[in-house]
Motif scaffolding. Sequence first.
Motif, short mmCIF file in Angstrom:
data_model
loop_
_atom_site.label_atom_id
_atom_site.label_comp_id
_atom_site.label_asym_id
_atom_site.label_seq_id
_atom_site.Cartn_x
_atom_site.Cartn_y
_atom_site.Cartn_z
N VAL A 82 55.38 36.42 37.53
CA VAL A 82 55.01 35.35 36.61
C VAL A 82 53.64 35.73 36.03
O VAL A 82 52.69 35.96 36.78
CB VAL A 82 54.92 33.98 37.33
CG1 VAL A 82 54.54 32.88 36.35
CG2 VAL A 82 56.22 33.66 38.05
N LEU A 84 50.64 34.55 33.41
CA LEU A 84 50.07 33.42 32.69
C LEU A 84 48.90 33.91 31.85
O LEU A 84 48.03 34.62 32.35
CB LEU A 84 49.60 32.34 33.67
CG LEU A 84 50.63 31.87 34.70
CD1 LEU A 84 49.99 30.92 35.69
CD2 LEU A 84 51.82 31.22 34.02
N SER A 96 49.43 25.97 39.06
CA SER A 96 50.57 26.89 39.21
C SER A 96 50.93 27.08 40.68
O SER A 96 52.11 27.09 41.04
CB SER A 96 50.29 28.22 38.53
OG SER A 96 49.10 28.80 39.00
N LYS A 138 61.82 28.60 36.21
CA LYS A 138 61.10 29.21 35.09
C LYS A 138 60.79 28.16 34.01
O LYS A 138 59.67 28.11 33.50
CB LYS A 138 61.92 30.34 34.47
CG LYS A 138 62.00 31.58 35.30
CD LYS A 138 62.84 32.57 34.50
CE LYS A 138 63.17 33.80 35.21
NZ LYS A 138 63.99 34.69 34.38
N GLN A 142 57.11 27.01 32.84
CA GLN A 142 56.76 27.14 31.43
C GLN A 142 56.30 25.80 30.85
O GLN A 142 55.28 25.72 30.17
CB GLN A 142 57.94 27.69 30.65
CG GLN A 142 57.56 28.41 29.40
CD GLN A 142 58.68 29.32 28.92
OE1 GLN A 142 59.85 29.10 29.20
NE2 GLN A 142 58.30 30.36 28.22
N MET A 145 52.87 24.84 32.28
CA MET A 145 51.80 25.64 31.72
C MET A 145 51.56 25.32 30.24
O MET A 145 50.42 25.36 29.78
CB MET A 145 52.08 27.14 31.91
CG MET A 145 51.97 27.61 33.35
SD MET A 145 50.30 27.45 34.03
CE MET A 145 50.50 26.11 35.17
N THR A 152 53.45 31.67 29.18
CA THR A 152 54.09 32.15 30.39
C THR A 152 55.07 33.27 30.06
O THR A 152 55.86 33.14 29.13
CB THR A 152 54.85 31.01 31.10
OG1 THR A 152 53.98 29.89 31.25
CG2 THR A 152 55.33 31.43 32.46
#
Length: 177
Positions: A82, A84, A96, A138, A142, A145, A152
């Motif tokens: 992942v 960011l 996160s 996911k 996403q 974020m 992401t």
Amino acid sequence: VGLVGRIVAPIARARGNIVDLRQDVLHGLFTFHMVVDLTESQLDHVAFKSILADISEETGLKISSDTYVPAPRSPDKQNILVILIGKDKPGIIANSAEMLGKYNANIEFAQTIGREGVFVMELLTDVSHASIPVENLKRAIQKNMEALNIKTIFQDEHVFIKRKRILLFNIASSFIT
């Protein structure tokens, strides 16, 4: 200069095999982690701690050790990377990490860089025991974020072979002021 050599040389002379090592300098703070296999050494844990105490005295470092029994890697393990990227601000890492924990996704390795207001973080995440399907996880990451204005990126395959990426910014219109 030479600090890593001053740490690892006495261990090598004692036939300790360093099987994993991570070293970094974080804003001037030297950090060093290693896993040492003493199988081919004549050292027991007490003698090894004595070598570490000598290294500590010579270098001025605070050194601690513990016994480690390696666990075999599960053949069912499923990792995703992942990534960011965005403007640095407090709370991104906590947000996160808490979210991944909430969905039973285990962070195995994290690397973060925050410089000049730019934030980049990589999270090697084991999703083999995630409480929701990976695609749903996911999307949740996403969405979470996006609320922080963080982009992401997910890498599902070959997570240990990082894909080359290039980031282009238009200084006048990007998140970098």
